[in-house]
Enzyme design. Structure first.
Site: not given
Ligand SMILES: Cc1cc2nc3c(=O)[nH]c(=O)nc-3n(C[C@H](O)[C@H](O)[C@H](O)COP(=O)(O)OP(=O)(O)OC[C@H]3O[C@@H](n4cnc5c(N)ncnc54)[C@H](O)[C@@H]3O)c2cc1C
Length: 570
Positions: A39, A41, A68, A74-75, A313, A398, A409
């Site tokens: 994602g 991060a 996610s 939204g942004g 929220r 996350e 949040r």
């Molecule tokens: C529908 C929706 C709308 C949203 N809208 C917004 C918004 O507008 N603005 C905002 O700031 N936030 C928003 N959020 C929240 C935000 O999208 C997430 O908090 C953020 O993208 C998380 O990023 P991340 O990189 O931490 O995790 P993610 O993007 O969830 O990525 C996690 C990654 O880890 C991988 N993974 C998981 N488990 C394992 C494992 N065991 N082994 C290997 N890989 C694994 C997954 O496949 C994925 O690639 C939204 C969330 C959703 C669901």
């Protein structure tokens, strides 16, 4: 003061295995840093590290774009407008967090955020702009300024994900980075001294890297996202099974604030039996002027909060639930008719398409909505450099709890958090590895525990939804604790090791910690209401609950008292 707490209502402390049952590693790989997840991060961290560190291994559970991030609508929030300031962004974040934000972490987020967003643009992210080419900023719940940059109308995450993956694809052939898709991290490896030295990874591949292996590394960065699939209905995609949080917990990392789950107020209502990922109607729709109405057509938010439909929220979700109860319905409506069908379709193409699929015309009729799980405010506890309590283990996005969200949040702060703290981790690791810090340690093996078969997943989700949803009580949380203990006691031996049973076991381990915390926290704060304790209790609950697996394999809960960053939200 740190005080271990144990609720007398609980029969016995939760026992947690060190490892999940999995086949012995059949292959080994070595890298300086293992980044888990793709994602915002994980991608940001891997891209930054690749420039500075010799060998980076990025593994991700399915495809690079799953997670996610690609669903974010939204942004991303940042004080980019001349009339805005980091200070105001900080104030709004602290209010949303209901006193439990770590102000130093929020300071980092809001001051470094704008530069990181500009870098995203330099990396090729195309945010929406006006005729003069300036980024158009909108407003979401809890923000007092227009500070949300968006892309493709309501497809911000997909655009950010596209841009970052394009950068990664451009360096895929670089010997300094290896990318393995369809690679699920099962457990974090530690040495006899508790130093993190890699992870066990299950790869669905071909050739040398196939099945379970040991990915050895001097440091591991968890960027595995949230745990939404722990509930029956969520906005999160299917990969959000809390794997990183659960693996960290089993390895001895501290998790915190798990009870603070955000339930998005406006998730499309597809019927009471709807399960799994549900379509979100972004807060930005209210930012553009849509209002909530009840089954009788009455708008109700203006009487609830000075910011009306753009209140934080938790306030909106709570008001919806109360209105549903008062009117005896299982949903309310979001009335976007005032925006006009054409504007709606242009500004929110993703939501408009989803509405069309479901036979709803937002220009002509209100959209049925209800709150559903959306975001885990808690996670693996980190400091401002993304370090956890385990040497060599980092977490960002996350999966982590940096302290920026507190009890709730603020909208659009999560993409920003992933970006800012991934960047910080890359900087910290670059420095430490160059200094010869974090030498490769030898993993110590320990016995593993049998798994919970995935056939129990719907039951587990139902227990969590009923017991520790947005409205809780001592009775509901205690019954969740007991039901999860019963699931943990299900006779083992039938579940085959594999992605489904690993994920289900992860959900169980996290559910046990989350439900315990939800039971212990006898107050209403952030995303949830305790019916038996309907107010904040700043005397007793200016505190975080921290979960750690001790040497005997028992889950210990520690109450860490803190000074509230903002005693009361208006
Ligand atoms: C529908 C929706 C709308 C949203 N809208 C917004 C918004 O507008 N603005 C905002 O700031 N936030 C928003 N959020 C929240 C935000 O999208 C997430 O908090 C953020 O993208 C998380 O990023 P991340 O990189 O931490 O995790 P993610 O993007 O969830 O990525 C996690 C990654 O880890 C991988 N993974 C998981 N488990 C394992 C494992 N065991 N082994 C290997 N890989 C694994 C997954 O496949 C994925 O690639 C939204 C969330 C959703 C669901």
């Amino acid at each position: 003061m740190d005080q271990p707490v144990h609720d007398p209502a609980e029969a016995a402390p939760v026992a947690l295995p060190r490892f999940l049952d999995s086949p012995a590693p059949g292959w080994t790989s070595e890298a300086d840093v293992l980044v888990v997840g793709s994602g915002i991060a994980g991608l940001t961290c891997a891209l930054r590290l690749r420039e500075q560190v010799d060998r980076v291994l990025l593994v991700t559970k399915t495809s690079l774009s799953a997670g996610s991030t690609a669903w974010a609508q939204g942004g991303i929030a940042a004080a980019l407008a001349p009339e805005d300031s980091a200070r105001e962004h900080l104030d709004d974040t602290l209010v949303a967090g209901v006193g439990l934000c770590d102000e130093a972490a929020v300071e980092v987020l809001v001051t470094e955020g704008p530069a990181r967003v500009r870098e995203l643009i330099e990396l090729g992210t195309r945010f929406d702009t006006d005729a003069a080419g300036e980024i158009t900023l909108t407003r979401e719940g809890g923000h007092h300024r227009d500070r949300i940059a968006h892309a493709g109308g309501d497809a911000t995450g997909a655009e950010i994900s596209r841009a970052l993956i394009a950068q990664l694809e451009a360096v895929r052939a670089d010997p300094g980075i290896e990318i393995i898709e369809n690679a699920l991290v099962v457990d974090v490896l530690t040495s006899a001294e508790g130093v993190v030295c890699g992870a066990t990874v299950h790869v669905i591949g071909e050739g040398e890297v196939d099945g379970v292996g040991a990915a050895r590394a001097r440091a591991v960065v968890l960027a595995t996202g949230g745990l939404g699939q722990i509930y029956s209905a969520t906005t999160n995609p299917s990969v959000a099974t809390g794997d990183g949080m659960a693996a960290a917990l089993r390895a001895g990392a501290a998790l915190t604030d798990l009870e603070f789950v955000q339930f998005h107020p406006t998730v499309m209502h597809l019927g009471t039996d709807a399960r799994g990922q549900q379509p979100l109607v972004s807060e930005a729709v209210r930012g553009e002027g849509a209002i909530l109405i009840d089954a009788t057509g009455e708008a109700f938010m203006a009487d609830v909060h000075p910011m009306a439909d753009l209140a934080p929220r938790d306030v909106v979700a709570r008001a919806i639930l109360e209105r549903m109860e008062a009117t005896g319905t299982d949903h309310v409506f979001l009335d976007a008719r005032g925006l006009g069908g054409d504007f709606f379709a242009r500004r929110f193409p993703t939501i408009a398409a989803r509405c069309r699929d479901l036979g709803i015309d937002p220009g002509a009729e209100p959209i049925p909505v209800t709150p559903a799980q959306h975001y885990a405010s808690g996670g693996v506890r980190t400091d401002l450099r993304g370090r956890t309590n385990l040497p060599g283990l980092y977490a960002c996005g996350e999966v982590s709890c940096t302290g920026v969200h507190g009890a709730n949040r603020l909208a659009s702060n999560s993409l920003l958090e992933g970006l800012v703290f991934a960047h910080r981790i890359a900087a910290d690791l670059t420095e430490r590895l160059a200094a010869g810090d974090l030498p490769q340690a030898q993993p110590k093996s320990e016995g593993s525990a049998a798994l919970l078969d995935s056939s129990h997943r719907p039951r587990l989700q139902q227990v969590m939804t009923r017991g520790v949803g947005p409205i809780r009580s001592a009775e509901s949380t205690l019954s969740a604790v007991a039901d999860l203990a019963a699931l943990a006691g299900v006779p083992k031996g039938t579940a085959e090791p594999g992605p489904l049973s690993w994920e289900t076991s992860n959900l169980l381990h996290l559910g046990q910690a989350l439900a315990t915390a939800a039971h212990l926290r006898e107050e209403s704060r952030g995303g949830h209401v305790r019916r038996d304790h309907p107010r904040h209790d700043d005397e007793e609950w200016a505190a975080h609950l921290i979960h750690v697996r001790d040497e005997d394999g028992e889950l210990v809960v520690i109450k860490l008292e803190v000074e509230l960053s903002r005693p009361d939200d208006p």
